[in-house]
Write a protein that holds these residues in place. Structure first.
Motif, PDB file in Angstrom:
ATOM      1  N   ASP A 106      16.361 -11.987  -5.713  1.00 46.76           N
ATOM      2  CA  ASP A 106      15.661 -11.603  -4.497  1.00 46.76           C
ATOM      3  C   ASP A 106      15.667 -10.086  -4.328  1.00 46.76           C
ATOM      4  N   ALA A 107      16.770  -9.462  -4.677  1.00 46.63           N
ATOM      5  CA  ALA A 107      16.854  -8.007  -4.572  1.00 46.63           C
ATOM      6  C   ALA A 107      15.889  -7.343  -5.543  1.00 46.63           C
ATOM      7  N   ARG A 108      15.789  -7.887  -6.752  1.00 42.77           N
ATOM      8  CA  ARG A 108      14.838  -7.332  -7.715  1.00 42.77           C
ATOM      9  C   ARG A 108      13.410  -7.479  -7.217  1.00 42.77           C
ATOM     10  N   ARG A 109      13.097  -8.615  -6.634  1.00 44.52           N
ATOM     11  CA  ARG A 109      11.753  -8.812  -6.084  1.00 44.52           C
ATOM     12  C   ARG A 109      11.459  -7.792  -4.992  1.00 44.52           C
ATOM     13  N   ALA A 110      12.426  -7.539  -4.140  1.00 42.02           N
ATOM     14  CA  ALA A 110      12.229  -6.555  -3.072  1.00 42.02           C
ATOM     15  C   ALA A 110      12.015  -5.167  -3.663  1.00 42.02           C
ATOM     16  N   GLY A 111      12.748  -4.829  -4.717  1.00 39.34           N
ATOM     17  CA  GLY A 111      12.565  -3.544  -5.373  1.00 39.34           C
ATOM     18  C   GLY A 111      11.196  -3.412  -5.993  1.00 39.34           C
ATOM     19  N   PHE A 112      10.719  -4.485  -6.606  1.00 42.83           N
ATOM     20  CA  PHE A 112       9.387  -4.446  -7.199  1.00 42.83           C
ATOM     21  C   PHE A 112       8.330  -4.257  -6.127  1.00 42.83           C
ATOM     22  N   SER A 113       8.508  -4.869  -4.975  1.00 41.22           N
ATOM     23  CA  SER A 113       7.503  -4.708  -3.935  1.00 41.22           C
ATOM     24  C   SER A 113       7.501  -3.275  -3.412  1.00 41.22           C
ATOM     25  N   ARG A 114       8.668  -2.641  -3.318  1.00 44.15           N
ATOM     26  CA  ARG A 114       8.708  -1.245  -2.882  1.00 44.15           C
ATOM     27  C   ARG A 114       8.092  -0.328  -3.935  1.00 44.15           C
ATOM     28  N   ALA A 115       8.402  -0.580  -5.196  1.00 40.68           N
ATOM     29  CA  ALA A 115       7.821   0.233  -6.262  1.00 40.68           C
ATOM     30  C   ALA A 115       6.317   0.013  -6.320  1.00 40.68           C
ATOM     31  N   GLY A 116       5.894  -1.218  -6.151  1.00 42.02           N
ATOM     32  CA  GLY A 116       4.463  -1.499  -6.154  1.00 42.02           C
ATOM     33  C   GLY A 116       3.754  -0.811  -5.003  1.00 42.02           C
ATOM     34  N   GLU A 117       4.395  -0.786  -3.842  1.00 37.32           N
ATOM     35  CA  GLU A 117       3.810  -0.103  -2.694  1.00 37.32           C
ATOM     36  C   GLU A 117       3.700   1.390  -2.965  1.00 37.32           C
ATOM     37  N   LEU A 118       4.703   1.949  -3.607  1.00 37.74           N
ATOM     38  CA  LEU A 118       4.679   3.368  -3.928  1.00 37.74           C
ATOM     39  C   LEU A 118       3.557   3.693  -4.907  1.00 37.74           C
ATOM     40  N   VAL A 119       3.409   2.882  -5.940  1.00 39.72           N
ATOM     41  CA  VAL A 119       2.332   3.105  -6.908  1.00 39.72           C
ATOM     42  C   VAL A 119       0.972   2.931  -6.237  1.00 39.72           C
ATOM     43  N   ARG A 120       0.857   1.910  -5.386  1.00 40.32           N
ATOM     44  CA  ARG A 120      -0.417   1.693  -4.681  1.00 40.32           C
ATOM     45  C   ARG A 120      -0.733   2.835  -3.723  1.00 40.32           C
TER      46      ARG A 120
ATOM     47  N   LEU B 261       0.463   6.211  -4.380  1.00 38.74           N
ATOM     48  CA  LEU B 261       0.369   7.472  -5.124  1.00 38.74           C
ATOM     49  C   LEU B 261      -0.894   7.592  -5.962  1.00 38.74           C
ATOM     50  N   VAL B 262      -1.295   6.521  -6.608  1.00 37.92           N
ATOM     51  CA  VAL B 262      -2.466   6.592  -7.489  1.00 37.92           C
ATOM     52  C   VAL B 262      -3.736   6.916  -6.702  1.00 37.92           C
ATOM     53  N   PRO B 263      -4.052   6.193  -5.626  1.00 46.43           N
ATOM     54  CA  PRO B 263      -5.252   6.574  -4.868  1.00 46.43           C
ATOM     55  C   PRO B 263      -5.147   7.968  -4.263  1.00 46.43           C
ATOM     56  N   ALA B 264      -3.950   8.376  -3.846  1.00 47.55           N
ATOM     57  CA  ALA B 264      -3.766   9.717  -3.290  1.00 47.55           C
ATOM     58  C   ALA B 264      -4.115  10.775  -4.329  1.00 47.55           C
ATOM     59  N   ALA B 265      -3.652  10.577  -5.549  1.00 37.77           N
ATOM     60  CA  ALA B 265      -3.961  11.526  -6.621  1.00 37.77           C
ATOM     61  C   ALA B 265      -5.449  11.523  -6.950  1.00 37.77           C
ATOM     62  N   LEU B 266      -6.073  10.363  -6.958  1.00 34.94           N
ATOM     63  CA  LEU B 266      -7.506  10.289  -7.276  1.00 34.94           C
ATOM     64  C   LEU B 266      -8.357  10.963  -6.204  1.00 34.94           C
ATOM     65  N   VAL B 267      -7.999  10.776  -4.953  1.00 29.08           N
ATOM     66  CA  VAL B 267      -8.735  11.439  -3.872  1.00 29.08           C
ATOM     67  C   VAL B 267      -8.549  12.953  -3.985  1.00 29.08           C
ATOM     68  N   ALA B 268      -7.362  13.403  -4.328  1.00 30.16           N
ATOM     69  CA  ALA B 268      -7.094  14.834  -4.490  1.00 30.16           C
ATOM     70  C   ALA B 268      -7.896  15.420  -5.639  1.00 30.16           C
ATOM     71  N   VAL B 269      -8.008  14.695  -6.721  1.00 32.31           N
ATOM     72  CA  VAL B 269      -8.806  15.159  -7.859  1.00 32.31           C
ATOM     73  C   VAL B 269     -10.273  15.298  -7.435  1.00 32.31           C
ATOM     74  N   ALA B 270     -10.779  14.329  -6.691  1.00 31.47           N
ATOM     75  CA  ALA B 270     -12.166  14.404  -6.221  1.00 31.47           C
ATOM     76  C   ALA B 270     -12.359  15.610  -5.295  1.00 31.47           C
ATOM     77  N   LEU B 271     -11.422  15.838  -4.393  1.00 31.45           N
ATOM     78  CA  LEU B 271     -11.527  16.991  -3.494  1.00 31.45           C
ATOM     79  C   LEU B 271     -11.456  18.298  -4.280  1.00 31.45           C
ATOM     80  N   ALA B 272     -10.592  18.378  -5.275  1.00 32.62           N
ATOM     81  CA  ALA B 272     -10.471  19.592  -6.077  1.00 32.62           C
ATOM     82  C   ALA B 272     -11.759  19.881  -6.840  1.00 32.62           C
ATOM     83  N   VAL B 273     -12.413  18.845  -7.335  1.00 35.61           N
ATOM     84  CA  VAL B 273     -13.689  19.036  -8.041  1.00 35.61           C
ATOM     85  C   VAL B 273     -14.742  19.590  -7.074  1.00 35.61           C
TER      86      VAL B 273
END
Length: 139
Positions: A19-33, A35-47
């Motif tokens: 259960d603890a591992r599942r909770a960790g995966f959900s936090r890591a998944g939330e972080l990736v979900r 960070l990736v769009p944040a970086a993509l939006v930043a790249v678009a703004l920089a262009v």
């Protein structure tokens, strides 16, 4: 596990390490979900900002701070504090790196036939973090 008053006051207790591992995966998944769009939006703004930098009618847009502040606020909005901080920092870092790479590419496209050279090394893009020069004000 005994269900005592103290356990009920603490809230739900994780029973297994799975259960603890599942909770960790959900936090890591939330972080990736976040960070990736944040970086993509930043790249678009920089262009867009690099395009504005090399086109006279839009050049003032390349020198304002507002779009970058709006970007940091937009990627952080409605997220837990640590995820919001990570998304904001990631977006601004991705935007700065993309902007300086875009400056070099834009310069080479616009003035590729001339002997003009633009430097986008670490010292020019991060001049505020380099040591001060040895030149004295009194010289």
């Amino acid at each position: 596990m005994a269900n005592t008053a103290t356990d009920r006051e603490r809230g739900p207790v994780m029973e297994t390490s799975r259960d603890a591992r599942r909770a960790g995966f959900s936090r890591a998944g939330e972080l990736v979900r976040a960070l990736v769009p944040a970086a993509l939006v930043a790249v678009a703004l920089a262009v867009v900002v690099v395009y504005a930098y090399y086109n006279d009618p839009w050049r003032p847009l390349a020198h304002v701070l507002g779009p970058w502040v709006a970007l940091a606020v937009a990627v952080a909005f409605g997220r837990p504090p640590m995820v919001a901080i990570g998304a904001s920092v990631t977006s601004l870092a991705a935007g700065v790196v993309t902007f300086f790479i875009g400056l070099k590419v834009g310069h080479d496209i616009r003035w590729g036939d001339s002997a003009s050279v633009i430097s986008t090394g670490a010292t020019s893009s991060c001049g505020w973090c380099s040591p001060p020069s040895q030149v004295s004000v009194l010289d």
